[in-house]
Structure formats: C-alpha cells, structure tokens
Motif scaffolding. Structure first.
Motif, PDB file in Angstrom:
ATOM      1  N   ARG A  39       0.825  -1.221   0.000  1.00  0.00           N
ATOM      2  CA  ARG A  39       0.000   0.000   0.000  1.00  0.00           C
ATOM      3  C   ARG A  39       0.852   1.262   0.000  1.00  0.00           C
ATOM      4  O   ARG A  39       0.407   2.313  -0.460  1.00  0.00           O
ATOM      5  N   TYR A  40       2.098   1.176   0.497  1.00  0.00           N
ATOM      6  CA  TYR A  40       3.001   2.327   0.528  1.00  0.00           C
ATOM      7  C   TYR A  40       3.969   2.332  -0.651  1.00  0.00           C
ATOM      8  O   TYR A  40       4.800   3.224  -0.767  1.00  0.00           O
ATOM      9  N   GLU A  41       3.856   1.323  -1.509  1.00  0.00           N
ATOM     10  CA  GLU A  41       4.808   1.163  -2.603  1.00  0.00           C
ATOM     11  C   GLU A  41       4.159   1.254  -3.977  1.00  0.00           C
ATOM     12  O   GLU A  41       4.780   0.926  -4.986  1.00  0.00           O
ATOM     13  N   LEU A  42       2.908   1.683  -4.026  1.00  0.00           N
ATOM     14  CA  LEU A  42       2.179   1.729  -5.303  1.00  0.00           C
ATOM     15  C   LEU A  42       2.720   2.787  -6.251  1.00  0.00           C
ATOM     16  O   LEU A  42       2.441   2.754  -7.442  1.00  0.00           O
ATOM     17  N   GLY A  43       3.519   3.717  -5.736  1.00  0.00           N
ATOM     18  CA  GLY A  43       4.117   4.729  -6.596  1.00  0.00           C
ATOM     19  C   GLY A  43       5.344   4.238  -7.337  1.00  0.00           C
ATOM     20  O   GLY A  43       5.801   4.881  -8.294  1.00  0.00           O
ATOM     21  N   VAL A  49       0.933  -0.527 -12.182  1.00  0.00           N
ATOM     22  CA  VAL A  49      -0.127  -1.244 -12.883  1.00  0.00           C
ATOM     23  C   VAL A  49      -1.115  -1.864 -11.895  1.00  0.00           C
ATOM     24  O   VAL A  49      -2.236  -2.223 -12.265  1.00  0.00           O
ATOM     25  N   LEU A  50      -0.721  -1.952 -10.628  1.00  0.00           N
ATOM     26  CA  LEU A  50      -1.566  -2.578  -9.620  1.00  0.00           C
ATOM     27  C   LEU A  50      -2.470  -1.591  -8.890  1.00  0.00           C
ATOM     28  O   LEU A  50      -3.254  -1.996  -8.026  1.00  0.00           O
ATOM     29  N   ASN A  51      -2.362  -0.308  -9.196  1.00  0.00           N
ATOM     30  CA  ASN A  51      -3.068   0.714  -8.422  1.00  0.00           C
ATOM     31  C   ASN A  51      -4.568   0.462  -8.277  1.00  0.00           C
ATOM     32  O   ASN A  51      -5.100   0.504  -7.163  1.00  0.00           O
ATOM     33  N   LYS A 100       3.901  -0.294   8.746  1.00  0.00           N
ATOM     34  CA  LYS A 100       3.367   1.053   8.556  1.00  0.00           C
ATOM     35  C   LYS A 100       4.200   1.896   7.602  1.00  0.00           C
ATOM     36  O   LYS A 100       3.960   3.094   7.447  1.00  0.00           O
ATOM     37  N   THR A 101       5.186   1.269   6.967  1.00  0.00           N
ATOM     38  CA  THR A 101       6.021   1.964   5.988  1.00  0.00           C
ATOM     39  C   THR A 101       6.362   1.018   4.851  1.00  0.00           C
ATOM     40  O   THR A 101       6.128  -0.194   4.943  1.00  0.00           O
ATOM     41  N   ALA A 102       6.915   1.576   3.787  1.00  0.00           N
ATOM     42  CA  ALA A 102       7.385   0.755   2.671  1.00  0.00           C
ATOM     43  C   ALA A 102       8.597  -0.064   3.113  1.00  0.00           C
ATOM     44  O   ALA A 102       9.329   0.330   4.023  1.00  0.00           O
ATOM     45  N   ASP A 103       8.784  -1.209   2.496  1.00  0.00           N
ATOM     46  CA  ASP A 103       9.956  -2.032   2.805  1.00  0.00           C
ATOM     47  C   ASP A 103      11.220  -1.383   2.253  1.00  0.00           C
ATOM     48  O   ASP A 103      11.204  -0.777   1.179  1.00  0.00           O
ATOM     49  N   GLU A 104      12.311  -1.532   2.993  1.00  0.00           N
ATOM     50  CA  GLU A 104      13.603  -1.054   2.514  1.00  0.00           C
ATOM     51  C   GLU A 104      14.234  -2.135   1.645  1.00  0.00           C
ATOM     52  O   GLU A 104      14.396  -3.265   2.078  1.00  0.00           O
ATOM     53  N   MET A 105      14.565  -1.763   0.419  1.00  0.00           N
ATOM     54  CA  MET A 105      15.129  -2.727  -0.523  1.00  0.00           C
ATOM     55  C   MET A 105      16.314  -2.119  -1.256  1.00  0.00           C
ATOM     56  O   MET A 105      16.327  -0.912  -1.524  1.00  0.00           O
TER      57      MET A 105
END
Length: 215
Positions: A39-43, A49-51, A100-105
């Motif tokens: 949910r925090y990585e849709l950008g 394409v998954l939005n 509650k945040t995007a994963d760090e990759m």
C-alpha cells in the motif's frame, strides 16, 4: 468475488498484488513482505499497474472493519482470482501483521517485476525472496498471462451483453435486487449474478504450458 464479477479485467492484477507484496521479502535480511507494505509502494514504477486492484482491496478492507490484516487480504484475494477461473484452490494461512512503511530494498531488487524485465532480472527477484527463481518466474508470469486472457475475454463478453440489451424493453425493477436484472416473468424479477463463480465457455485454467517451458 463481487469486484471480479463487475471488473474481470482486474483478475491478473488482483493476483499480482499478493505476489508483489510477498516478494519484497529477503532471505538474507529476513525482512520484507508479505506484510501489507504494498500500500506504501504503489508509486514505484513496477507497482503502478496494480493501483486500481490494490486500492479496491484496500477499500474493501476499510469497509469491512475486521481484524484481518491487509497483507492477508492481498494474499487471499490473489488466491480467489485463481480459484474463480477454475485454477487450483490455494489455502491461505491468516495471521500476517501489517507494517506502517514501505519495505527497505536495495537498488534494483524488484526489477524483475517491471513490465520490461529480462529473464535474469525476473529470476533474481524471485530468488532473492527465497523462491526457485526460474520455476517461480514461469509460474507467476504464466498465471498472470492466463488470468489476463480470461479477464479480457470476460470483460469483452460483459460489454457485448450489456450493449445488446434492448433499451425499449426496460421495465421497473424491484426496490432491492442483487446482481443484474435480466427479465421479468409473471411479476417476479429474475436476477443474474456472477458472484459465486466466473465462467467462460471453452476457457479453462490450464497449466500444460508449464510442462513445456520447464522441460
């Protein structure tokens, strides 16, 4: 199922939500999905394409107001997308916790999810998450292609059916209906709904292509 009945073209992307949320996991750091971080990585370019699909799942979660995590929703909805077209039934173990945040990759870790990804990038992304790179890549992209084909055909069929309705034959509907009113007989309103299953005559989930690709 209601969403897929109304918008069958979302079959592949709803399935992909569960996969994209999961493959952010790293076997080296033991961090990452499946944890609802999608949910925090849709950008991110590989998730854009998954939005539509992801936001519909998020909205459903918010409306139901239950204790099930969003990561469980992503996984469960992906399994439903497979099952409604005759694919294998996938048992989903619930109990994931959301972050509650995007994963760090690391840079390029998810390049295998891009639409123009090379074979090596795809294998590397899945291998990073602990999957057999080649087998997992073939399974995911094969399933995505199959669901996309079925979804597009079902969407086209739905448009044709709606456009063929005779506007002059419209009649007053009951106050409460569930599905699409199709005809009226002796004072009774018959309602058509595809909530339980989606079916396409002559189209069936088939994994024979896997045997050929993996041979």
């Amino acid at each position: 199922r209601n969403i897929l009945a109304e918008r069958p073209e979302l079959l592949p992307t709803i399935m992909a939500c569960g996969v994209h949320d999961a493959v952010s996991y790293s076997i080296k750091t033991d961090k990452g999905g499946p944890n609802g971080s999608l949910r925090y990585e849709l950008g991110n370019d590989y998730n854009q394409v998954l939005n539509d699909a992801a936001n519909l799942i998020i909205d459903a979660k918010l409306k139901l107001k239950d204790d099930i995590s969003l990561s469980d929703y992503f996984a469960f909805c992906g399994a439903v997308a497979s099952e409604v077209v005759g694919g294998p039934r996938i048992v989903i173990q619930l109990g994931r916790e959301d972050v509650k945040t995007a994963d760090e990759m690391e840079q390029g870790a998810m390049d295998g999810l891009k639409s123009d990804a090379t074979g090596e990038q795809i294998k590397a992304t899945f291998a990073r998450a602990g999957f057999d790179g080649a087998n997992a890549a073939v399974l995911f992209h094969g399933a995505y292609g199959m669901l996309n084909s079925i979804g597009q055909k079902k969407a086209e069929q739905k448009i044709e059916e709606e456009s063929s309705l005779d506007e002059d034959a419209a009649f007053e509907e009951a106050d409460v209906t569930y599905g699409r009113v199709t005809k009226k007989q002796r004072g009774a309103v018959l309602v058509e709904t595809n909530v339980a299953t989606l079916t396409l005559p002559g189209v069936k989930f088939d994994n024979s292509y896997l045997k050929e690709l993996l041979a």
